[in-house]
Design a protein around this motif. Sequence first.
Motif, PDB file in Angstrom:
ATOM      1  N   VAL A  86     -23.747 -14.558   3.145  1.00  0.00           N
ATOM      2  CA  VAL A  86     -23.806 -16.014   3.246  1.00  0.00           C
ATOM      3  C   VAL A  86     -24.657 -16.389   4.451  1.00  0.00           C
ATOM      4  N   PRO A  87     -25.260 -17.578   4.445  1.00  0.00           N
ATOM      5  CA  PRO A  87     -25.957 -18.047   5.653  1.00  0.00           C
ATOM      6  C   PRO A  87     -24.939 -18.402   6.734  1.00  0.00           C
ATOM      7  N   PHE A  88     -25.131 -17.913   7.934  1.00  0.00           N
ATOM      8  CA  PHE A  88     -24.188 -18.173   9.023  1.00  0.00           C
ATOM      9  C   PHE A  88     -24.536 -19.515   9.668  1.00  0.00           C
ATOM     10  N   THR A  89     -24.129 -20.585   8.974  1.00  0.00           N
ATOM     11  CA  THR A  89     -24.435 -21.944   9.409  1.00  0.00           C
ATOM     12  C   THR A  89     -23.166 -22.787   9.441  1.00  0.00           C
ATOM     13  N   LEU A  90     -23.282 -23.971  10.054  1.00  0.00           N
ATOM     14  CA  LEU A  90     -22.152 -24.892  10.113  1.00  0.00           C
ATOM     15  C   LEU A  90     -21.771 -25.362   8.720  1.00  0.00           C
ATOM     16  N   ASP A  91     -22.756 -25.503   7.852  1.00  0.00           N
ATOM     17  CA  ASP A  91     -22.477 -25.935   6.479  1.00  0.00           C
ATOM     18  C   ASP A  91     -21.602 -24.920   5.752  1.00  0.00           C
ATOM     19  N   THR A  92     -21.889 -23.630   5.961  1.00  0.00           N
ATOM     20  CA  THR A  92     -21.054 -22.589   5.363  1.00  0.00           C
ATOM     21  C   THR A  92     -19.632 -22.656   5.896  1.00  0.00           C
ATOM     22  N   LEU A  93     -19.515 -22.880   7.206  1.00  0.00           N
ATOM     23  CA  LEU A  93     -18.185 -22.956   7.828  1.00  0.00           C
ATOM     24  C   LEU A  93     -17.376 -24.109   7.253  1.00  0.00           C
ATOM     25  N   THR A  94     -17.987 -25.283   7.134  1.00  0.00           N
ATOM     26  CA  THR A  94     -17.262 -26.444   6.593  1.00  0.00           C
ATOM     27  C   THR A  94     -16.914 -26.249   5.122  1.00  0.00           C
ATOM     28  N   THR A  95     -17.700 -25.433   4.421  1.00  0.00           N
ATOM     29  CA  THR A  95     -17.418 -25.170   3.004  1.00  0.00           C
ATOM     30  C   THR A  95     -16.216 -24.251   2.832  1.00  0.00           C
ATOM     31  N   ILE A  96     -16.134 -23.212   3.655  1.00  0.00           N
ATOM     32  CA  ILE A  96     -15.069 -22.216   3.465  1.00  0.00           C
ATOM     33  C   ILE A  96     -13.803 -22.536   4.238  1.00  0.00           C
ATOM     34  N   ALA A  97     -13.888 -23.389   5.279  1.00  0.00           N
ATOM     35  CA  ALA A  97     -12.731 -23.613   6.157  1.00  0.00           C
ATOM     36  C   ALA A  97     -11.499 -24.144   5.428  1.00  0.00           C
ATOM     37  N   PRO A  98     -11.607 -25.192   4.572  1.00  0.00           N
ATOM     38  CA  PRO A  98     -10.393 -25.674   3.885  1.00  0.00           C
ATOM     39  C   PRO A  98      -9.726 -24.601   3.037  1.00  0.00           C
ATOM     40  N   PHE A 111     -19.429 -15.156  -4.625  1.00  0.00           N
ATOM     41  CA  PHE A 111     -18.580 -14.129  -4.016  1.00  0.00           C
ATOM     42  C   PHE A 111     -18.767 -14.037  -2.509  1.00  0.00           C
ATOM     43  N   GLY A 112     -19.973 -14.271  -2.006  1.00  0.00           N
ATOM     44  CA  GLY A 112     -20.211 -14.194  -0.565  1.00  0.00           C
ATOM     45  C   GLY A 112     -19.344 -15.175   0.198  1.00  0.00           C
ATOM     46  N   HIS A 113     -19.222 -16.388  -0.309  1.00  0.00           N
ATOM     47  CA  HIS A 113     -18.372 -17.388   0.348  1.00  0.00           C
ATOM     48  C   HIS A 113     -16.903 -16.990   0.276  1.00  0.00           C
ATOM     49  N   LEU A 114     -16.504 -16.357  -0.829  1.00  0.00           N
ATOM     50  CA  LEU A 114     -15.118 -15.884  -0.946  1.00  0.00           C
ATOM     51  C   LEU A 114     -14.806 -14.877   0.161  1.00  0.00           C
ATOM     52  N   VAL A 115     -15.684 -13.912   0.365  1.00  0.00           N
ATOM     53  CA  VAL A 115     -15.457 -12.894   1.391  1.00  0.00           C
ATOM     54  C   VAL A 115     -15.423 -13.518   2.778  1.00  0.00           C
ATOM     55  N   ALA A 116     -16.324 -14.453   3.032  1.00  0.00           N
ATOM     56  CA  ALA A 116     -16.340 -15.136   4.333  1.00  0.00           C
ATOM     57  C   ALA A 116     -15.040 -15.910   4.550  1.00  0.00           C
TER      58      ALA A 116
END
Length: 497
Positions: free
Chosen positions: A219-231, A96-101
Amino acid sequence: MTTSPAARLRGLRPEWLTDPKVWRTEVLAGLVVALALIPEAISFSIIAGVDPAIGLFASFTMAVVISIVGGRRAMISAATGAVALVIAPLNREHGFGHLVAAVILAGAFQIVLGALGVAKLMRFVPRSVMVGFVNSLAILIFMAQVPETTDVPWPVYPLIAAGLALLVFFPKVTTVIPAPLVSIAILTAITVAAGIAVPTVGDKGSLPSSLPLPGLPDVPFTLDTLTTIAPCALAMALVGLMESLMTAKLVDDITGTRSSKTGESIGQGIANIVTGFFGGMGGCAMIGQTMINVKVSGARTRLSTFLTGAFLMVLCIVFGPLVSEIPMAALVAVMVMVCFATFDWHSIAPKTLRRMSAGEITVMVVTVVCVVATHNLAVGVVIGSVTAMVVFAQRVAHLAEVTAATAPDGSGVRYTVTGEMFFASSNDLVGRFDYVADPDKVVIDLSRAHVWDASSVAALDAVVARYAQRGKTVDLVGLNRPSAELHGRLTGELAGH
């Protein structure tokens, strides 16, 4: 004659502040939409794989925020099925954290796209696609009601019939109170008083008991999180904007007014960002609820949108037990009536179909089929628009006419090109000249034509080259200024190597 300060102040006030009739219409419309929104928001939460309260919170924040920052008055934004389908895989795989981000990032994307003018692309959506969009919307709304009528107790069917009768005949008695509100109230009273066991709103899921609180996504505020949620965020932003802008255009047509599509795009982004920070699942314009608000209830101002969100939370938190008793049959009747009112029956009348071209009918049918098959309005609009472009290109591909006139003494020939020259119409241009039999001096008059693209310049270069191979000269005359500038910039630069 001078106007008093008090009169000028009254002129600046919203219409619902100065007209009690408008106030009543907007308030009752907001209440009706809020009631219809509760089971849908819960259903979309289930699609997204989150708690029902998440969808209800999203609907609350989306409606309240968009009523302030949106570009289209009276349009309803909330949690939607299209957005739920996009974000469901992300929630399932990453939590759910990634969904909100992703919701917050999608809102940022929508603001950027709105500022870049993506709303201007709406001008390329032809009327046949718009008609297909409206008709497929009505079909999808109807299909969504079918599960509520299968494997249910037999009293559901007479309740739906009674609800439809009230929706049809009550407005003939009075329009002071919206017929949907009367229908919902009467059917609820009947089922509760008689103890009739039928599916209710409460069966869809539990309602929230408190307001949402703001916070950051877990969520961890990292580049990996960004690349995961961006698409996922980009897909959500595009789908949300497509549905919102199409809905805004539809409301424009119904009300005979114009709205800022850029403002709506940016407003949708702001609403999604706020929704994300409040832990909601995001959303966009809701076409079915907007039709209830605008077409059925007659709302025209931002007040109805704001009150939809406000009433939604009041109904859930304060009147939750009562709202839970509303039979789904009452809401099914309302949505079926919305389907009937939304569908463009004139578009499928035999008289209309006889007058429409085969291309326009094809575009409309393709749009409907794609939307119904994918359950995604955005996909249908994109494919329908592309189909319309192909049909248009085929229709105008041969509109560039070439006529020849030989000089009386046979010393030269003058070709006159008439029409629009672009990639489709210029493809067969090269074959319209008699390179062997023509005299040595050839004039091509383009005063009645317009050169639109590089394909046309390349075609003209090919014609000149073929004559040159036979020792003949060609003069291009009559180019208008834009055509001459394009030709001067590209001629001689497009030959392959």
